[in-house]
Design a protein around this motif. Structure first.
Motif, PDB file in Angstrom:
ATOM      1  N   TRP A   1      -3.961  -4.685   2.203  1.00 41.66           N
ATOM      2  CA  TRP A   1      -4.318  -5.103   1.115  1.00 41.66           C
ATOM      3  C   TRP A   1      -5.854  -4.586   0.422  1.00 41.66           C
ATOM      4  CZ3 TRP A   1      -8.020  -8.522  -0.540  1.00 41.66           C
ATOM      5  CH2 TRP A   1      -7.931  -8.973  -1.845  1.00 41.66           C
ATOM      6  N   LEU A   2      -6.824  -4.560   1.408  1.00 46.63           N
ATOM      7  CA  LEU A   2      -7.987  -4.113   1.081  1.00 46.63           C
ATOM      8  C   LEU A   2      -8.003  -2.480   0.629  1.00 46.63           C
ATOM      9  CD1 LEU A   2     -10.245  -5.777   3.831  1.00 46.63           C
ATOM     10  CD2 LEU A   2     -10.502  -6.147   1.394  1.00 46.63           C
ATOM     11  N   TRP A   3      -7.410  -1.706   1.487  1.00 49.23           N
ATOM     12  CA  TRP A   3      -7.123  -0.389   1.292  1.00 49.23           C
ATOM     13  C   TRP A   3      -6.561  -0.041  -0.421  1.00 49.23           C
ATOM     14  CZ3 TRP A   3      -8.446   4.574   2.034  1.00 49.23           C
ATOM     15  CH2 TRP A   3      -7.619   5.341   1.587  1.00 49.23           C
TER      16      TRP A   3
ATOM     17  N   PHE B   1       0.948  -0.980  -0.136  1.00 44.61           N
ATOM     18  CA  PHE B   1      -0.022   0.178   0.055  1.00 44.61           C
ATOM     19  C   PHE B   1       0.928   1.018  -0.024  1.00 44.61           C
ATOM     20  CE2 PHE B   1       1.086  -0.693   4.307  1.00 44.61           C
ATOM     21  CZ  PHE B   1       0.919   0.725   4.990  1.00 44.61           C
ATOM     22  N   GLU B   2       0.367   2.503  -0.331  1.00 44.96           N
ATOM     23  CA  GLU B   2       1.067   3.769  -0.304  1.00 44.96           C
ATOM     24  C   GLU B   2       0.532   4.608   0.462  1.00 44.96           C
ATOM     25  OE1 GLU B   2       3.660   4.158  -2.384  1.00 44.96           O
ATOM     26  OE2 GLU B   2       3.758   1.898  -3.081  1.00 44.96           O
TER      27      GLU B   2
ATOM     28  N   ILE C   1     -16.583   1.080   0.590  1.00 38.87           N
ATOM     29  CA  ILE C   1     -16.715  -0.044   0.993  1.00 38.87           C
ATOM     30  C   ILE C   1     -15.494  -0.392   1.481  1.00 38.87           C
ATOM     31  CG2 ILE C   1     -17.442  -2.491   0.593  1.00 38.87           C
ATOM     32  CD1 ILE C   1     -19.782  -1.223  -1.062  1.00 38.87           C
ATOM     33  N   GLY C   2     -14.357  -0.272   0.559  1.00 39.14           N
ATOM     34  CA  GLY C   2     -13.124  -0.598   0.879  1.00 39.14           C
ATOM     35  C   GLY C   2     -12.382  -0.351   1.939  1.00 39.14           C
ATOM     36  N   ALA C   3     -12.721   1.103   2.101  1.00 37.72           N
ATOM     37  CA  ALA C   3     -12.178   1.783   3.324  1.00 37.72           C
ATOM     38  C   ALA C   3     -12.876   1.372   4.619  1.00 37.72           C
ATOM     39  CB  ALA C   3     -12.270   3.275   3.116  1.00 37.72           C
ATOM     40  N   VAL C   4     -14.327   1.354   4.565  1.00 40.97           N
ATOM     41  CA  VAL C   4     -14.725   0.759   5.916  1.00 40.97           C
ATOM     42  C   VAL C   4     -14.411  -0.760   6.177  1.00 40.97           C
ATOM     43  CG1 VAL C   4     -17.102  -0.080   6.958  1.00 40.97           C
ATOM     44  CG2 VAL C   4     -16.758   2.223   5.638  1.00 40.97           C
TER      45      VAL C   4
END
Length: 677
Positions: free
Chosen positions: A519-521, A384-385, A534-537
C-alpha cells in the motif's frame, strides 16, 4: 562417522530402536592363540552373529550405511593393526545397493605385544555397528578378553574357524588390472586363464564410496586374453588416478575368490558381454515419456490452474504479440524444473533424504510461498501494480517477456505440492540415476508442463481461439485474486501442521506488513522524487520487518499433537512389520498436508462410507505415513517403492511379499478393487 550420520538421517534408527529393543547383532571377541609371546602377535576376531535377514557393513558400505568400528583399549605398549575385512556381498535394499555381511562374519585384527609384556593382558574393545534390514539400528557393545603372555600356543578349538575366516580375506591380484573411463567404466584383468574359465559371476567393490553407481548392473565380458567388467561410473569419478577395490570371482564349481586390485588407466580390449543389456536406456526413455505426460497432466491440477489462468489473461491481452510471451513462459518453466531437479539430485548425493516437494517440508519455505502467493493476490486485486504479474501495457515490452518468464517460475513453484499420474514412476527412476539422466527426466517434465503455451508460440494460429481483450479482463483479473488468497490460506494451514500456532501468528503478521508495504509503495510511487523515495524506503523497511520474523521458524520443529491422522494410525516401519507378521492386511497412505492431490483423495475417496466399510469388513489396518515434515522412515518407504514424493498408496494383502501400488488419483472402485471387494 559420516556414513553413520547419513544412515541415521535416512532411516530414523532411534525410533525403531525403541520399538525393537532386542539387539540384532550379538558380538564377542575370540583369540586365535591360548597365549602370546612377549614381543609377539596374536589375531583377535570380532564375531558378529547377525539376525536373519539383517546385515552389517563392509568398510565401503555402498549407497548407505556405516562400517563397523572398533575402538581398542590396550595395555601399555600394545598395538593394534587395521581391521582385516572379509569379502562383502551385494545387498540390495529397494533402489539402493549396500555392501555388507550377513550371517556370522569374523573381522580379524592383529595385535602386537611389547617385548616386556608379562602376566595376563586384558584386551578391551568398544564396538559400534549399524545393522539394517528395511530399517537400520545403530548398536554397540563393550567387549573384553584376557590374553595370557607366555609361550605362544594355538587354540585347536578355534583353528577351523580362523582358517575359514582367513579364506574369506582378499588376496593381491596375480594379474595386471587396468581400466578405461568413458560413458562406462571398463575394468580389465589381463588373464587368458580367466577368459578360458568363464567365471559364473564377477563383482567389483570399490574401496571408496562415490566412484560407481552401486545399484547398476555389472556386466561381465571376455576378450581373448582376459576378463572385462563393465560398470556405471558416478559423475564424480575422474580418469587418471588409481582405482582400488575388490574383484570377487565366482567359479562354476561355486568357489569364490576375492582379489585386491589397484587398477591404473590403460587400454581395455573389445569384449563380448555375456550378460544382457541392463535396460537402463529403455527405462530412461520410458521415464522421459512418463515425465512428459505427467507434465501435461500437471497443468490441470488445482494448485496450478490459477497461475495458468493469469498467463492466459496475459496472452489474451496481447493477441498475436503473446507468441513471444509463450516462449518466455515455457523457458521459465523448463529451467525451473531443471534447477529443482538438479537441486534434489545434488542434495540426495550429499546424503539428504529428500524428494519431490521437499521444499515444502521446511516451515520457512512454506511461509515464503504463502507470502509470495498472497502478494500475487494483492497485485491482482489492484493494491499495487508490477508488470511481471499484471495484464497491461508494460507486458508488451521487454518487461512482458521477463514477467512471462517469472510466471513460468511461479507456476513451477506452486506445482511442487502436486503429483500427476505418470510423474511418480518417472521421478522415482530419475532420483536413482546420474545427474544427466535425472536432468533429462526433469527437463521432459518441464516441456510437458509448458506445452500448452509452447504450442501458442509454435503455432500462432491457435491464438485465434483465445478470447479477445475487453472490459471483462479487469473483472477476471480481480476474480483470480481469490484463488490466490485461498492458496495462501491453505499454505498457512500447512504451516500450522508443521510448527503450530506460533508459526501461524508469525506468517499472518508478515502478511499484514506485506500488505502495508504494498500500500505504501502504491500510494507514493506517483509522487515527486522526494516523496517517492520516502515511500519506497518505508515500504522496504516494512517488508524487511515482515520477513525478519520468519527467520525464527525452525525446520526441525515438532509437529503439533493436534495433527494426528484423521484416518487410521500413524505409520512406523515397526508397526507395519508387526501387522504383516500377524498376517493382517494393511493399507498405507503416504500423504502430506501440502499435497493437494493427497487431500482430495482423502476427502473424496478414502473418507467415504463404502471404503471405510470395506476396510472394516476385511479388518484392514490403515496406516497414515505423514510426510508433511521430514521423516526418514517415510522417505525410506518411498524409495523402497520407487517413488520420490507423495501421494503413495500401498495395499499389503495377507501373506503377500510385495504391496500393490495404487494410482495417485484414486476412485472408490480402484480402492475397493485392490481390496478384492
Amino acid at each position: 562417522m559420516k556414513r553413520l550420520l547419513l544412515s541415521l538421517l535416512l532411516l530414523a534408527a532411534p525410533a525403531v530402536a525403541q520399538d525393537a529393543p532386542a539387539p540384532k547383532v550379538h558380538a564377542r571377541l575370540v583369540a586365535e592363540d591360548k597365549a602370546v609371546a612377549p614381543g609377539g602377535s596374536i589375531t583377535i576376531a570380532l564375531e558378529e552373529n547377525i539376525a536373519a535377514e539383517w546385515h552389517t557393513y563392509w568398510k565401503n558400505p555402498g549407497d548407505a550405511g556405516a562400517a563397523t568400528e572398533i575402538a581398542w583399549t590396550l595395555p601399555p605398549g600394545w598395538k593394534a593393526d587395521a581391521i582385516q575385512w572379509p569379502r562383502p556381498k551385494r545387498v540390495p535394499v529397494g533402489p539402493l545397493m549396500d555392501y555388507g555381511y550377513e550371517g556370522t562374519p569374523w573381522l580379524l585384527t592383529k595385535l602386537t605385544a611389547p617385548a616386556d609384556a608379562s602376566g595376563t593382558a586384558t584386551i578391551k574393545a568398544h564396538v559400534t555397528w549399524l545393522v539394517c534390514k528395511q530399517i537400520c539400528i545403530p548398536e554397540e557393545a563393550n567387549l573384553s578378553i584376557d590374553v595370557p603372555v607366555g609361550p605362544s600356543a594355538h587354540d585347536p578349538a578355534v583353528a577351523k574357524d580362523f582358517a575359514a575366516a582367513r579364506a574369506l580375506l582378499p588376496v593381491a591380484s596375480p594379474w595386471k588390472v587396468t581400466y578405461a573411463l568413458g560413458t562406462t567404466l571398463d575394468v580389465y584383468a589381463a588373464a587368458p586363464s580367466l577368459a578360458a574359465a568363464h567365471p559364473t559371476t564377477a563383482d567389483f567393490f570399490p574401496a571408496r564410496s562415490g566412484l560407481i553407481r552401486n545399484a547398476a548392473p555389472q556386466l561381465v565380458g571376455y576378450a581373448k586374453d582376459g576378463l572385462v567388467l563393465r560398470l556405471t561410473p558416478a559423475p564424480v569419478l575422474k580418469a587418471g588416478g588409481a582405482l582400488e577395490g575388490l574383484l570377487v570371482l565366482t567359479s562354476s564349481d561355486g568357489s569364490v575368490q576375492a582379489l585386491e586390485v589397484n587398477a591404473a588407466p590403460g587400454p581395455v580390449p573389445p569384449a563380448e558381454f555375456t550378460a544382457p543389456a541392463s535396460g537402463d536406456d529403455i527405462s530412461l526413455w520410458l521415464a522421459i515419456a512418463f515425465a512428459f505426460l505427467g507434465g501435461i497432466i500437471l497443468n490441470v491440477m488445482p494448485c496450478v490452474l490459477p497461475i495458468l489462468a493469469m498467463k492466459a489473461l496475459s496472452v489474451a491481452t496481447h493477441g498475436q504479440d503473446g507468441r513471444s510471451e509463450s516462449f518466455s513462459y515455457a523457458l521459465g518453466a523448463v529451467l525451473s524444473f531443471a534447477v529443482l531437479g538438479l537441486a534434489i539430485v545434488l542434495l540426495r548425493s550429499g546424503g539428504a533424504a529428500v524428494g519431490w516437494g521437499f521444499q515444502l517440508q521446511s516451515p520457512i519455505a512454506v511461509a515464503g510461498f504463502a507470502l509470495l502467493v498472497f502478494a500475487v493476490g494483492l497485485n491482482l486485486s489492484g493494491l499495487f501494480e508490477v508488470g511481471s504479474v499484471t495484464a497491461g501495457e508494460g507486458l508488451a515490452s521487454r518487461g512482458g517477456l521477463v514477467g512471462a518468464f517469472f510466471t513460468g517460475v511461479l507456476a513451477v513453484a506452486v506445482a511442487a505440492p502436486c503429483t500427476a499420474p505418470f510423474m511418480a514412476a518417472a521421478l522415482g527412476f530419475a532420483l536413482t540415476q546420474g545427474a544427466l539422466s535425472a536432468l533429462a527426466v526433469f527437463v521432459s517434465l518441464g516441456v510437458g508442463f509448458a506445452l500448452p503455451f509452447l504450442l501458442l508460440g509454435i503455432w500462432p494460429r491457435l491464438l485465434a481461439f483465445v478470447p479477445k481483450p475487453g472490459a471483462w479482463m479487469l473483472t477476471f483479473k480481480q476474480f483470480l485474486a481469490f484463488p490466490m488468497y485461498a492458496a495462501s490460506a491453505w499454505l498457512v494451514w500447512v504451516l500450522a501442521q508443521e510448527v503450530g500456532p506460533r508459526g501461524v501468528i508469525l506468517v499472518l503478521g508478515a502478511m499484514i506488513l506485506l500488505a502495508l508495504a504494498a500500500w505504501l509503495w502504491s500510494k507514493t510511487r506517483d509522487l515527486e522524487t522526494r516523496g517517492r523515495t520516502i515511500g519506497a524506503v518505508a515500504a522496504i523497511l516494512v517488508l524487511i520487518a515482515a520477513l525478519a520474523g520468519l527467520g525464527s521458524l525452525q525446520g526441525n520443529a515438532a509437529t503439533p499433537a493436534a495433527s494426528a491422522p484423521k484416518l487410521g494410525e500413524a505409520y512406523t516401519t515397526a508397526k507395519l512389520a508387526a501387522l504383516r507378521a500377524a498376517n493382517r492386511p494393511v493399507f498405507v497412505d503416504a500423504t502430506a498436508a501440502w499435497c493437494i492431490t493427497c487431500l482430495v483423495n482423502e476427502d473424496a475417496v478414502l473418507s467415504q462410507g463404502s471404503v471405510k466399510s470395506a476396510f472394516a469388513a476385511k479388518n484392514v489396518a490403515y496406516l497414515v505415513a505423514d510426510w508433511t515434515n521430514q521423516n526418514p522412515e517415510i522417505t525410506a518407504l518411498l524409495k523402497e517403492n520407487g517413488r520420490s514424493g507423495v501421494p503413495l498408496y500401498l495395499y499389503y494383502a495377507p501373506g503377500a511379499k510385495t504391496p500393490v501400488i495404487l494410482p495417485q488419483i484414486l476412485t472408490e472402485s480402484i480402492v475397493l478393487g485392490a481390496l478384492g471387494s
